[in-house]
Design an enzyme around this catalytic site. Structure first.
Site, PDB file in Angstrom:
ATOM      1  N   CYS A  48       0.847  -1.196   0.000  1.00  0.00           N
ATOM      2  CA  CYS A  48       0.000   0.000   0.000  1.00  0.00           C
ATOM      3  C   CYS A  48       0.881   1.244   0.000  1.00  0.00           C
ATOM      4  CB  CYS A  48      -0.905   0.000   1.229  1.00  0.00           C
ATOM      5  SG  CYS A  48      -1.964   1.465   1.360  1.00  0.00           S
ATOM      6  N   THR A  80      -0.623   4.450   0.153  1.00  0.00           N
ATOM      7  CA  THR A  80      -1.528   5.563   0.488  1.00  0.00           C
ATOM      8  C   THR A  80      -0.802   6.660   1.262  1.00  0.00           C
ATOM      9  OG1 THR A  80      -3.519   4.194   0.478  1.00  0.00           O
ATOM     10  CG2 THR A  80      -3.582   6.186   1.814  1.00  0.00           C
TER      11      THR A  80
END
Length: 350
Positions: A189, A191
């Site tokens: 991830c 993000t």
């Protein structure tokens, strides 16, 4: 602008302090749990570790491999409808598999078709569903959870992701039985890199668990675990369930592409918000957004069973160090010690 000065912690920032124990062997430890969910009254029994709903971990094959260990699998949402129905009709126990969906109209319609095809009777055991979005803070997401709860009152609902107590409470009051906790800690991830948004995972678990348990709800810690010790810390911090992605990737049951590189077999693994995933399932990255995941190649790890045994052994051992005869006692017996270093890596990382 507001600045919070309270220290927030990740798994790498702490160790569990050992305590006097009367346990003589790891085999004395029971790492299964029993829960009764707030909205349905459904009884869950099993080891509360869940394979993530990624297409390299949340597979039918993974569900079949984990069920004998009493672990669960959140299926990825990209199987054809008829494949879902065929699998869910036959698979037992029901608490060992979650159907996953997002909140797009197409996801909702597919879900209703699957539920209609299953044709559950009122006296049949309830099914489990994971309503999964990257950002669980939108009003549309809360309304979606409430709508699913209203239409399917017997459904056990896991919903997320969030990282704060107030939103955990909001989702539970809107119909979620289990709130999925984690923004940005996953191994594939990005993000936090792309948006600057996130929350240290251990502190998120502690705060969200406190909020959920006050409402007789539950949480699932999603992301950030790289070792069995991290899983033990998540349970020690109050998590009811722990979801794993990278730790279960790269196995025979993970599916996905496998190639030979420099004489070694490798398996492809990527985040479900990565360019690789969006190219595969959405025709590419939409112009209004950026990819928030990455793609990696992992060494082929063979069958998942030895990895599961290693994970469960580590959690049992953690319980013996603090005298927790049952997993449910671990959080009550956990004292975290802040540290600047966890491992002696003089001979390299292992």
């Amino acid at each position: 602008m507001r600045l919070e000065n309270d220290v927030k912690l990740d798994f790498k920032d702490v160790l569990i302090r050992p305590k006097r124990s009367t346990l003589t062997t790891r085999s004395d430890v029971d790492i299964s749990r029993e829960f009764r969910f707030r909205h349905t009254g459904t009884q869950y029994a099993g080891i509360p570790i869940v394979a993530a709903n990624m297409d390299a971990t949340g597979t039918f094959e993974m569900a079949r491999a984990l069920a004998p260990f009493k672990l669960s699998t959140a299926l990825h949402k990209h199987y054809p409808i008829d494949a879902y129905v065929e699998f869910l009709r036959a698979f037992e126990p029901r608490e060992a598999v979650f159907y996953s969906l997002g909140i797009a109209k197409a996801d909702e319609e597919r879900f209703h078709q699957v539920m209609a095809a299953l044709g559950d009777r009122d006296d049949a055991p309830p099914r489990y569903v994971c309503i999964d979005v990257a950002n669980g803070y939108t009003e549309s997401f809360v309304r979606f959870v409430a709508r699913v709860r209203e239409r399917y009152p017997r459904l056990v609902i896991m919903a997320g992701n969030v990282v704060t107590g107030e939103m955990t409470e909001e989702l539970i009051l809107s119909g979620a039985d289990i709130v999925k906790v984690g923004i940005g800690p996953g191994s594939v991830c990005t993000t936090r890199k792309m948006t600057g948004v996130g929350y240290p995972q251990l502190s998120a678990i502690i705060e969200c668990a406190d909020a959920a348990h006050g409402l007789e709800g539950h949480i699932c810690a999603d992301g950030g675990c790289t070792t069995p010790g991290d899983i033990a810390k998540a349970f020690g911090g109050g998590a009811d369930f722990v979801m794993l992605g990278g730790m279960l990737a790269g196995h025979d049951e993970s599916g996905g592409e496998r190639v030979e590189r420099d004489g070694k077999l490798m398996r492809r693994f990527y985040g479900m918000s990565s360019k690789a995933a969006m190219d595969k399932y959405a025709g590419g990255v939409a112009r209004y957004r950026a990819a928030e995941g990455k793609e990696v190649w992992l060494p082929d790890r063979g069958p998942v069973a030895p990895t599961v045994e290693e994970i469960l052994g580590g959690v049992r051992s953690a319980c013996t160090y603090v005298g927790a005869r049952r997993l449910r006692e671990l959080s009550k017996r956990t004292t975290f010690v802040r540290v600047s270093q966890q491992l002696n890596e003089v001979f390299g990382k292992s």
